[in-house]
Motif scaffolding. Structure first.
Motif, PDB file in Angstrom:
ATOM      1  N   ASP A   1       0.973  -1.975 -47.223  1.00  0.00           N
ATOM      2  CA  ASP A   1      -0.058  -0.774 -47.020  1.00  0.00           C
ATOM      3  C   ASP A   1      -1.379  -1.123 -47.592  1.00  0.00           C
ATOM      4  O   ASP A   1      -1.513  -0.573 -48.619  1.00  0.00           O
TER       5      ASP A   1
ATOM      6  N   GLU B   1      -5.024  -0.338 -48.231  1.00  0.00           N
ATOM      7  CA  GLU B   1      -5.583   0.890 -47.991  1.00  0.00           C
ATOM      8  C   GLU B   1      -6.958   1.065 -48.856  1.00  0.00           C
ATOM      9  O   GLU B   1      -7.838   1.792 -48.477  1.00  0.00           O
TER      10      GLU B   1
ATOM     11  N   TRP C   1      -8.938   5.045 -48.868  1.00  0.00           N
ATOM     12  CA  TRP C   1      -8.471   5.652 -47.714  1.00  0.00           C
ATOM     13  C   TRP C   1      -7.112   6.275 -47.718  1.00  0.00           C
ATOM     14  O   TRP C   1      -6.887   7.169 -47.048  1.00  0.00           O
ATOM     15  N   GLY C   2      -6.144   5.538 -48.405  1.00  0.00           N
ATOM     16  CA  GLY C   2      -4.734   5.893 -48.732  1.00  0.00           C
ATOM     17  C   GLY C   2      -4.651   6.827 -49.537  1.00  0.00           C
ATOM     18  O   GLY C   2      -3.487   7.646 -49.333  1.00  0.00           O
TER      19      GLY C   2
ATOM     20  N   VAL D   1      -5.903  -0.377 -43.108  1.00  0.00           N
ATOM     21  CA  VAL D   1      -6.585   0.633 -42.758  1.00  0.00           C
ATOM     22  C   VAL D   1      -7.733   0.293 -42.099  1.00  0.00           C
ATOM     23  O   VAL D   1      -8.488  -0.777 -42.817  1.00  0.00           O
TER      24      VAL D   1
ATOM     25  N   HIS E   1      -2.705  -0.002 -40.284  1.00  0.00           N
ATOM     26  CA  HIS E   1      -2.120   1.146 -40.909  1.00  0.00           C
ATOM     27  C   HIS E   1      -3.157   2.521 -40.100  1.00  0.00           C
ATOM     28  O   HIS E   1      -3.202   3.177 -41.079  1.00  0.00           O
TER      29      HIS E   1
ATOM     30  N   HIS F   1      -6.193   6.121 -41.630  1.00  0.00           N
ATOM     31  CA  HIS F   1      -5.101   6.419 -42.280  1.00  0.00           C
ATOM     32  C   HIS F   1      -4.489   7.824 -41.654  1.00  0.00           C
ATOM     33  O   HIS F   1      -4.374   8.931 -42.258  1.00  0.00           O
TER      34      HIS F   1
ATOM     35  N   TYR G   1      -2.400  10.732 -39.781  1.00  0.00           N
ATOM     36  CA  TYR G   1      -1.329  11.519 -40.122  1.00  0.00           C
ATOM     37  C   TYR G   1      -0.868  12.181 -38.794  1.00  0.00           C
ATOM     38  O   TYR G   1      -1.229  13.148 -38.316  1.00  0.00           O
TER      39      TYR G   1
ATOM     40  N   PRO H   1       0.897   5.524 -41.572  1.00  0.00           N
ATOM     41  CA  PRO H   1       0.494   6.218 -42.718  1.00  0.00           C
ATOM     42  C   PRO H   1       1.557   7.305 -43.416  1.00  0.00           C
ATOM     43  O   PRO H   1       2.170   8.055 -42.683  1.00  0.00           O
ATOM     44  N   ARG H   2       1.740   7.296 -44.661  1.00  0.00           N
ATOM     45  CA  ARG H   2       2.703   8.231 -45.301  1.00  0.00           C
ATOM     46  C   ARG H   2       4.305   8.178 -44.660  1.00  0.00           C
ATOM     47  O   ARG H   2       4.831   9.142 -44.700  1.00  0.00           O
TER      48      ARG H   2
ATOM     49  N   HIS I   1       2.129  -0.907 -51.669  1.00  0.00           N
ATOM     50  CA  HIS I   1       0.554  -0.930 -51.611  1.00  0.00           C
ATOM     51  C   HIS I   1      -0.013  -1.903 -52.562  1.00  0.00           C
ATOM     52  O   HIS I   1       0.458  -1.780 -53.777  1.00  0.00           O
TER      53      HIS I   1
END
Length: 328
Positions: free
Chosen positions: A11, A13, A16-17, A57, A120, A124, A126, A162-163, A277
């Protein structure tokens, strides 16, 4: 018996993550370290013949703020809690190129043998947060595909939510926007419904990195199914958690668990899907890269001894599709 398979997805990111977790309190060297080690990781993967999906991302593809704004969708996510919006964060804190853009690293990924550039999401995104909508998610995916095509001439086919917030109602949208393969969560209960966190889930997820808590993490390829109008869900097995500075015993236990699981998968012809990550290596790059060397070194031994293969997410998905065609 089928060959065992090592699958790795990352991942990618930068800030941004985690902007919604750390705000502006992050340590700049953390992301400088991350940028520095990505080329090292790529070199190690290429040397070991290991395929990797870099779920990136979309905003990282941009060169500068002007380009970032040009590719951003017109219909932005309307989360009830605005702190989860990358766009709202930028309004308050502004763009910082060193933690928000990385087109040169993306180019290196594309130039390295065996590496798959995946998504991703653009911002990011959700998919299980209240307030956002299917059309907002669709536009986010479209923005990612557009910047990937216009800047790098590629179409992205693998997606990591993401997540690990997998909204099953949005899977059809993924296919419609070009994503054929999606990473799923590990099958143990404490990895399900990650949007509803509690202390019990967090405890068991952490404990399982060191001790046998849940069921085995590798799986038979036959367990990966194909459903009409949905992407192929490729389950994850384990996250490679960051090095714990100064704790040799726990680091050894955590890494040993992964190495044991890899060997089990190789011997039994199963898939072992490891993920992390790249910024997880930022706190202790030297120790983290040494652990990666051990993982890749074991893979080479398992390849020589049991024929274990390395496939990125797209490669796994294509195997599943080929199997389906044979069955038909």
């Amino acid at each position: 018996m089928p060959l065992g398979t090592l699958t790795i997805s990352l991942d990618f990111e930068l800030l941004w993550g985690i902007f919604d977790k750390v705000g502006t309190s992050y340590e700049p060297s953390y992301f400088r370290n991350t940028r520095d080690i990505v080329p090292d990781m790529l070199q190690k993967f290429a040397k070991a013949g290991v395929q990797v999906t870099w779920a990136t991302v979309g905003m990282l593809f941009a060169e500068n703020e002007e380009e970032w704004r040009a590719f951003s969708p017109s219909f932005l996510p309307s989360y009830r809690d605005r702190k989860y919006s990358a766009y709202e964060w930028i309004k308050k804190h502004g763009i910082r190129p060193e933690v928000h853009f990385a087109p040169e690293l993306i180019q290196q990924i594309l130039e390295t043998p065996g590496q798959e550039l995946g998504s991703h999401s653009y911002a990011h995104y959700y998919t299980l947060m209240r307030g956002q909508s299917p059309e907002q998610f669709r536009q986010d995916l479209q923005a990612t595909q557009k910047i990937a095509k216009d800047k790098f001439g590629v179409k992205l086919e693998s997606l990591v939510f993401p997540r690990n917030h997998i909204n099953e109602l949005y899977l059809g949208i993924c296919v419609e926007e070009g994503y054929q393969y999606v990473r799923g969560n590990p099958k143990n209960w404490f990895w399900q419904e990650t949007q509803h966190e509690n202390l019990s889930k967090k405890f068991f997820r952490s404990a399982d990195c060191f001790f046998q808590v849940g069921t085995r993490t590798s799986y038979d390829l036959e367990e990966v199914k194909i459903f009409e109008n949905e992407p192929i869900i490729i389950p994850a097995s384990r996250i490679l958690r960051p090095v714990i500075k100064g704790n040799v015993l726990m680091n050894s236990r955590r890494l040993g668990r992964i190495l044991h699981e890899m060997e089990f998968a190789a011997k039994h012809g199963e898939v072992y899907h490891l993920w992390w990550h790249p910024h997880n290596f930022g706190k202790d790059p030297i120790a983290s890269l040494k652990e990666l060397d051990q993982i890749l070194g074991l893979y080479k031994k398992l390849n020589e001894t049991y024929g274990m293969q390395s496939l990125h997410m797209k490669g796994i998905g294509e195997l599943v599709e080929k199997r389906k065609l044979i069955e038909m």
